[in-house]
Design an enzyme around this catalytic site. Structure first.
Site, PDB file in Angstrom:
ATOM      1  N   ASP A  59       0.864  -1.177   0.000  1.00  0.00           N
ATOM      2  CA  ASP A  59       0.000   0.000   0.000  1.00  0.00           C
ATOM      3  C   ASP A  59       0.902   1.229   0.000  1.00  0.00           C
ATOM      4  OD1 ASP A  59      -1.857   1.995   0.298  1.00  0.00           O
ATOM      5  OD2 ASP A  59      -2.817   1.144   2.075  1.00  0.00           O
ATOM      6  N   ASN A  90       4.065   5.136 -11.369  1.00  0.00           N
ATOM      7  CA  ASN A  90       2.815   5.228 -12.114  1.00  0.00           C
ATOM      8  C   ASN A  90       1.590   5.354 -11.219  1.00  0.00           C
ATOM      9  OD1 ASN A  90       0.919   4.663 -14.484  1.00  0.00           O
ATOM     10  ND2 ASN A  90       0.543   2.857 -13.205  1.00  0.00           N
ATOM     11  N   TYR A 157      -5.394  15.972  -6.595  1.00  0.00           N
ATOM     12  CA  TYR A 157      -4.744  15.322  -7.742  1.00  0.00           C
ATOM     13  C   TYR A 157      -3.874  16.313  -8.500  1.00  0.00           C
ATOM     14  CZ  TYR A 157      -4.215  12.254 -11.802  1.00  0.00           C
ATOM     15  OH  TYR A 157      -3.701  11.467 -12.800  1.00  0.00           O
ATOM     16  N   ALA A 159      -2.479  19.004  -7.326  1.00  0.00           N
ATOM     17  CA  ALA A 159      -1.325  19.352  -6.502  1.00  0.00           C
ATOM     18  C   ALA A 159      -0.282  18.246  -6.514  1.00  0.00           C
ATOM     19  CB  ALA A 159      -1.772  19.636  -5.070  1.00  0.00           C
ATOM     20  N   ALA A 160      -0.726  16.989  -6.427  1.00  0.00           N
ATOM     21  CA  ALA A 160       0.219  15.872  -6.443  1.00  0.00           C
ATOM     22  C   ALA A 160       0.996  15.831  -7.751  1.00  0.00           C
ATOM     23  CB  ALA A 160      -0.518  14.559  -6.219  1.00  0.00           C
ATOM     24  N   LYS A 161       0.309  16.007  -8.866  1.00  0.00           N
ATOM     25  CA  LYS A 161       0.984  15.944 -10.155  1.00  0.00           C
ATOM     26  C   LYS A 161       1.867  17.172 -10.395  1.00  0.00           C
ATOM     27  CE  LYS A 161      -0.600  11.941 -11.334  1.00  0.00           C
ATOM     28  NZ  LYS A 161       0.314  10.771 -11.279  1.00  0.00           N
ATOM     29  N   ILE A 192      -6.583   8.672 -21.018  1.00  0.00           N
ATOM     30  CA  ILE A 192      -6.639   7.220 -21.176  1.00  0.00           C
ATOM     31  C   ILE A 192      -7.963   6.691 -20.637  1.00  0.00           C
ATOM     32  CG2 ILE A 192      -5.390   5.076 -20.711  1.00  0.00           C
ATOM     33  CD1 ILE A 192      -2.995   6.937 -19.922  1.00  0.00           C
TER      34      ILE A 192
END
Length: 253
Positions: A59, A90, A157, A159-161, A192
């Site tokens: 995890d 990924n 999301y 912010a993480a990227k 995708i």
């Protein structure tokens, strides 16, 4: 001893991650995957091809444990028989699609741990454990257009990227000054057709102003299949100029 590339891949149990894992095995890569679940199909494919493949059920919301395990494994594995070494970060998750103030704190923390903290810690472990290895080393971080464009109800999301993009730029500067420094790139893979896209299309329209854009891309057939996206990402990884631009997009090829 057989000579082959060694690839370490997170988020390999479904979607583009699983497609990449299958394509890497088919191309003869020794493979280690880090995912919440393992894939019997991947294990069967690797066994049939005679390719070493370890699948770790981990995890990544507990990134310190995963990074420690990776560093110890690399130290024990050593460089013998490895022609090139690659880490592909990924894995990622989207918490509840809603304005920031309406998302549970635990969900936010998990999204940031999986999407940013885990890639940073795994990259650190990878670089530390292999600093003396002499073969080509690469780190590929799977980013997103949302790391480069703000979107309502996607703060965690995005912010993480965005963080992934910027830490990749920093690491690229660091590694450029080292003997046999690793080449690194944060790559947006395009749009995708995955479970994440289904999650976006299934959001509450009252909370997600951009839902129509995602529904429209699906209706117009504009989504790339996981298999095609995986092939494009791995082709980018094999480019002779990989890492020349530390933040890139497959659509710029």
């Amino acid at each position: 001893m057989t000579q082959r590339p060694l690839t370490l891949l997170t988020g390999a149990s479904r979607g583009m991650g699983l497609a990449m894992a299958q394509q890497l095995v088919a191309a003869g890569h020794e493979l280690v995957t880090l995912s919440r679940q393992t894939s019997p199909a991947l294990a069967q494919a690797a066994a049939a091809a005679g390719i070493p493949c370890e699948q770790w059920a981990v995890d990544l919301a507990d990134p310190s444990a995963a990074a420690s395990r990776l560093q110890a494994w690399l130290a024990q594995r050593g460089p013998a028989g490895v022609t090139s070494l690659t880490l592909i970060n990924n894995a990622g998750v989207i918490p509840r699609i809603a304005p920031l103030g309406e998302i549970d704190a635990g969900d936010l923390a998990r999204a940031l741990r999986v999407g940013l903290e885990a890639p940073m810690l795994l990259t650190s472990a990878f670089l530390a454990a292999t600093s003396a290895w002499t073969m080509p080393r690469r780190v590929l971080n799977i980013s997103s257009g949302l790391g480069r464009r703000a979107m309502a109800s996607q703060a965690a999301y995005c912010a993480a990227k965005a963080g992934m993009d910027h830490f990749t730029r920093c690491v690229a500067l660091e590694e450029a000054g080292r003997p046999n420094g690793a080449r690194v790139c944060s790559l947006a893979p395009g749009v995708i057709d995955t479970d994440m896209q289904m999650q976006l299309r299934g959001a509450d329209p009252a909370l997600f102003p951009d839902i129509g854009n995602f529904q429209g891309m699906k209706d117009k057939g504009q989504l790339t299949s996981p298999e095609a996206a995986a092939a494009r990402v791995l082709a980018w990884l094999d480019r002779p100029d990989f890492g020349a631009n530390p933040v890139a997009d497959v659509r710029d090829a």
